[in-house]
Design a protein around this motif. Structure first.
Motif, PDB file in Angstrom:
ATOM      1  N   THR A   1      30.993  54.524  22.152  1.00 47.77           N
ATOM      2  CA  THR A   1      30.155  54.234  23.312  1.00 47.77           C
ATOM      3  C   THR A   1      30.546  52.889  23.894  1.00 47.77           C
ATOM      4  N   VAL A   2      30.076  52.620  25.105  1.00 46.63           N
ATOM      5  CA  VAL A   2      30.307  51.338  25.770  1.00 46.63           C
ATOM      6  C   VAL A   2      28.997  50.574  25.824  1.00 46.63           C
ATOM      7  N   ILE A   3      28.999  49.358  25.284  1.00 45.74           N
ATOM      8  CA  ILE A   3      27.858  48.448  25.405  1.00 45.74           C
ATOM      9  C   ILE A   3      28.410  47.101  25.865  1.00 45.74           C
ATOM     10  N   HIS A   4      28.086  46.722  27.071  1.00 50.62           N
ATOM     11  CA  HIS A   4      28.615  45.486  27.619  1.00 50.62           C
ATOM     12  C   HIS A   4      28.065  44.261  26.900  1.00 50.62           C
ATOM     13  N   ASN A   5      28.885  43.220  26.822  1.00 50.76           N
ATOM     14  CA  ASN A   5      28.409  41.934  26.335  1.00 50.76           C
ATOM     15  C   ASN A   5      27.310  41.419  27.256  1.00 50.76           C
ATOM     16  N   GLY A   6      26.515  40.473  26.755  1.00 51.61           N
ATOM     17  CA  GLY A   6      25.394  40.002  27.554  1.00 51.61           C
ATOM     18  C   GLY A   6      25.238  38.499  27.561  1.00 51.61           C
ATOM     19  N   LEU A   7      24.450  38.014  28.509  1.00 50.89           N
ATOM     20  CA  LEU A   7      24.161  36.596  28.659  1.00 50.89           C
ATOM     21  C   LEU A   7      22.728  36.301  28.237  1.00 50.89           C
ATOM     22  N   ARG A   8      22.500  35.073  27.801  1.00 51.37           N
ATOM     23  CA  ARG A   8      21.169  34.626  27.416  1.00 51.37           C
ATOM     24  C   ARG A   8      20.332  34.307  28.657  1.00 51.37           C
ATOM     25  N   PRO A   9      19.003  34.362  28.551  1.00 54.81           N
ATOM     26  CA  PRO A   9      18.150  34.123  29.734  1.00 54.81           C
ATOM     27  C   PRO A   9      18.434  32.805  30.430  1.00 54.81           C
ATOM     28  N   GLU A  10      18.678  31.734  29.666  1.00 53.84           N
ATOM     29  CA  GLU A  10      18.895  30.427  30.282  1.00 53.84           C
ATOM     30  C   GLU A  10      20.182  30.376  31.100  1.00 53.84           C
ATOM     31  N   GLU A  11      21.084  31.328  30.876  1.00 56.16           N
ATOM     32  CA  GLU A  11      22.333  31.334  31.634  1.00 56.16           C
ATOM     33  C   GLU A  11      22.160  31.897  33.037  1.00 56.16           C
ATOM     34  N   PHE A  12      20.983  32.441  33.321  1.00 52.92           N
ATOM     35  CA  PHE A  12      20.697  32.936  34.666  1.00 52.92           C
ATOM     36  C   PHE A  12      19.990  31.887  35.526  1.00 52.92           C
ATOM     37  N   VAL A  13      19.809  30.686  34.991  1.00 55.12           N
ATOM     38  CA  VAL A  13      19.276  29.589  35.796  1.00 55.12           C
ATOM     39  C   VAL A  13      20.366  29.127  36.756  1.00 55.12           C
ATOM     40  N   PRO A  14      20.074  29.008  38.062  1.00 58.97           N
ATOM     41  CA  PRO A  14      21.121  28.626  39.015  1.00 58.97           C
ATOM     42  C   PRO A  14      21.704  27.253  38.709  1.00 58.97           C
ATOM     43  N   VAL A  15      22.984  27.082  39.003  1.00 53.43           N
ATOM     44  CA  VAL A  15      23.661  25.788  38.889  1.00 53.43           C
ATOM     45  C   VAL A  15      24.057  25.351  40.301  1.00 53.43           C
ATOM     46  N   PRO A  16      23.265  24.500  40.922  1.00 52.37           N
ATOM     47  CA  PRO A  16      23.610  24.063  42.281  1.00 52.37           C
ATOM     48  C   PRO A  16      24.811  23.123  42.261  1.00 52.37           C
ATOM     49  N   PRO A  17      25.609  23.127  43.319  1.00 53.35           N
ATOM     50  CA  PRO A  17      26.765  22.227  43.354  1.00 53.35           C
ATOM     51  C   PRO A  17      26.339  20.768  43.453  1.00 53.35           C
ATOM     52  N   GLY A  18      27.081  19.899  42.778  1.00 52.86           N
ATOM     53  CA  GLY A  18      26.808  18.475  42.851  1.00 52.86           C
ATOM     54  C   GLY A  18      27.208  17.905  44.198  1.00 52.86           C
ATOM     55  N   PRO A  19      26.833  16.651  44.458  1.00 50.41           N
ATOM     56  CA  PRO A  19      27.110  16.056  45.777  1.00 50.41           C
ATOM     57  C   PRO A  19      28.596  15.929  46.088  1.00 50.41           C
ATOM     58  N   ASP A  20      29.434  15.820  45.066  1.00 49.98           N
ATOM     59  CA  ASP A  20      30.881  15.683  45.288  1.00 49.98           C
ATOM     60  C   ASP A  20      31.639  16.946  44.873  1.00 49.98           C
ATOM     61  N   ALA A  21      30.962  18.088  44.908  1.00 47.31           N
ATOM     62  CA  ALA A  21      31.568  19.339  44.443  1.00 47.31           C
ATOM     63  C   ALA A  21      32.796  19.699  45.270  1.00 47.31           C
ATOM     64  N   ALA A  22      33.812  20.208  44.576  1.00 51.53           N
ATOM     65  CA  ALA A  22      35.009  20.708  45.242  1.00 51.53           C
ATOM     66  C   ALA A  22      34.711  22.071  45.869  1.00 51.53           C
ATOM     67  N   ASP A  23      35.645  22.550  46.634  1.00 47.22           N
ATOM     68  CA  ASP A  23      35.452  23.874  47.254  1.00 47.22           C
ATOM     69  C   ASP A  23      35.511  24.985  46.206  1.00 47.22           C
ATOM     70  N   PHE A  24      36.394  24.820  45.200  1.00 47.55           N
ATOM     71  CA  PHE A  24      36.593  25.865  44.204  1.00 47.55           C
ATOM     72  C   PHE A  24      36.623  25.259  42.807  1.00 47.55           C
ATOM     73  N   VAL A  25      36.253  26.073  41.829  1.00 47.70           N
ATOM     74  CA  VAL A  25      36.291  25.638  40.448  1.00 47.70           C
ATOM     75  C   VAL A  25      36.879  26.748  39.584  1.00 47.70           C
ATOM     76  N   PHE A  26      37.720  26.358  38.652  1.00 52.21           N
ATOM     77  CA  PHE A  26      38.332  27.282  37.698  1.00 52.21           C
ATOM     78  C   PHE A  26      37.950  26.813  36.297  1.00 52.21           C
TER      79      PHE A  26
END
Length: 373
Positions: free
Chosen positions: A178-203
């Motif tokens: 069967t297929v069971i996808h990996n999962g994230l913890r509840p706290e990982e769904f809290v938004p992370v807003p960009p900082g004041p000096d955020a770049a356009d892209f992040v890797f």
């Protein structure tokens, strides 16, 4: 099985990467539901980082953390460790043996041949799929895989991609799968807003060719913001191709546009950019794509492995791997239409929240344990 709680032994080799993340999340979730869990790991890989990770699991692994020799390829430990795991399973009165990765699955199922009454589960996590049939070691592992299916209650794939690849390489499982996808913890769904000096892209990822780092910087060289200024990129991680990457960045004249910040926790790095880019040339089911989506960043990624399963209703936006021009076009499009990128992000977030939570993952695995026992 005593009462309603299972006695579970999770077997894996090295406690690193996404495989260990999965085992750790599963262990904590099972412990919270009243099950008793123990962990078997390799005694040959016990540096400070692995000890720290295992120590953090100590209170949830009430059946202990046990170490046996588990060579990455074939070695002396392969002859003795299955018997040691079988003896441990009998001593601890284990109900469920769950092997993770090629070696973890190998030991868990061979341990069942040694007389343990435990039901055996196996999650490949890519594992045996990394051993090509063109090499003798790969052919041996594949032959063993086919033989051990008869001792396996269920093979749990973390993605439909992994299930399809396994069937093509090894053969269609003769046991339940069967297929069971990996999962994230509840706290990982809290938004992370960009900082004041955020770049356009992040890797965020290992700095090696397979992660698409070279097409990424080649694409960045072609991307400008709507106001005409050149786009910027933060790259977090380390790896064997860092020096080659630095040389390519300099060659492209991007030294002032690319910031390498080393290995840092993903959510801390997400705040350094407004859009995440995962340009991998090959993957299974990368946590970083799920994590970035849950942190509510627009994500640009390639159509490899199980990434389309994470993207769900937004999978049409995935681009071909290794195509710097297509990557540049996608990056330019996100900067040109932030409202559209935000709408796509929200659609993806709903899919990830519904399908990729630790609660859903652990509940589905627990149900399989219960059905087998």
């Amino acid at each position: 099985m005593g009462g309603d709680g299972f006695r579970v032994l999770q077997v894996l080799r090295a406690p690193v990467g996404g495989l260990f993340r999965h085992v750790a999340d599963l262990t904590r979730a099972l412990a919270a539901e009243g099950h008793s869990v123990g962990i078997v790991v390799d005694s040959l890989a016990n540096d400070a980082q692995t000890e720290r990770l295992l120590s953090a699991l100590g209170s949830d692994a009430v059946l202990g953390i046990h170490r046996f020799a588990m060579p990455r390829l074939f070695g002396r430990g392969d002859l003795s460790t299955p018997f040691a795991v079988s003896a441990l399973a009998r001593k601890l009165d284990i109900d469920i043996l769950h092997g993770h990765g090629a070696k973890g699955g190998f030991y868990a199922r061979l341990a069942a041949l040694g007389g343990s009454k435990a039901k055996v589960f196996y999650t490949p996590h890519g594992g045996v799929l990394h051993f090509p049939a063109s090499k003798a070691s790969g052919r041996i592992f594949h032959r063993i895989e086919r033989q051990l299916m008869r001792k396996t209650s269920t093979i749990i794939f973390e993605s439909a991609y992994a299930q399809k690849t396994y069937s093509a390489l090894i053969g269609t499982p003769t046991c339940h799968s069967t297929v069971i996808h990996n999962g994230l913890r509840p706290e990982e769904f809290v938004p992370v807003p960009p900082g004041p000096d955020a770049a356009d892209f992040v890797f965020v990822g290992e700095l090696r060719d397979l992660k698409g780092i070279f097409p990424l910087v080649e694409a960045l060289a072609q991307v400008t913001r709507p106001d005409g200024r050149p786009a910027s990129l933060v790259m977090a991680g380390d790896g064997p191709d860092r020096m080659a990457l630095e040389a390519r960045i300099a060659q492209l004249g991007l030294t002032d546009r690319v910031m390498l910040v080393g290995s840092q926790p993903a959510r801390e790095v997400f705040a350094m950019g407004r859009n995440a880019v995962v340009p991998s040339l090959a993957e299974s089911l990368p946590y970083v794509v799920m994590e970035a989506a849950a942190a509510q960043l627009p994500v640009i990624s390639t159509r490899v492995g199980g990434i389309a399963e994470i993207f769900g209703p937004t999978a049409d936006s995935l681009i071909p791997p290794g195509d710097a021009a297509a990557l540049a076009a996608a990056m330019t499009g996100v900067l040109a239409d932030p409202a559209g990128a935000s709408a796509e992000m929200q659609a993806r977030l709903g899919h990830v929240a519904a399908e990729f939570s630790v609660t859903r993952m652990a509940g589905a695995i627990e149900a399989l344990y219960r059905a087998a026992a």
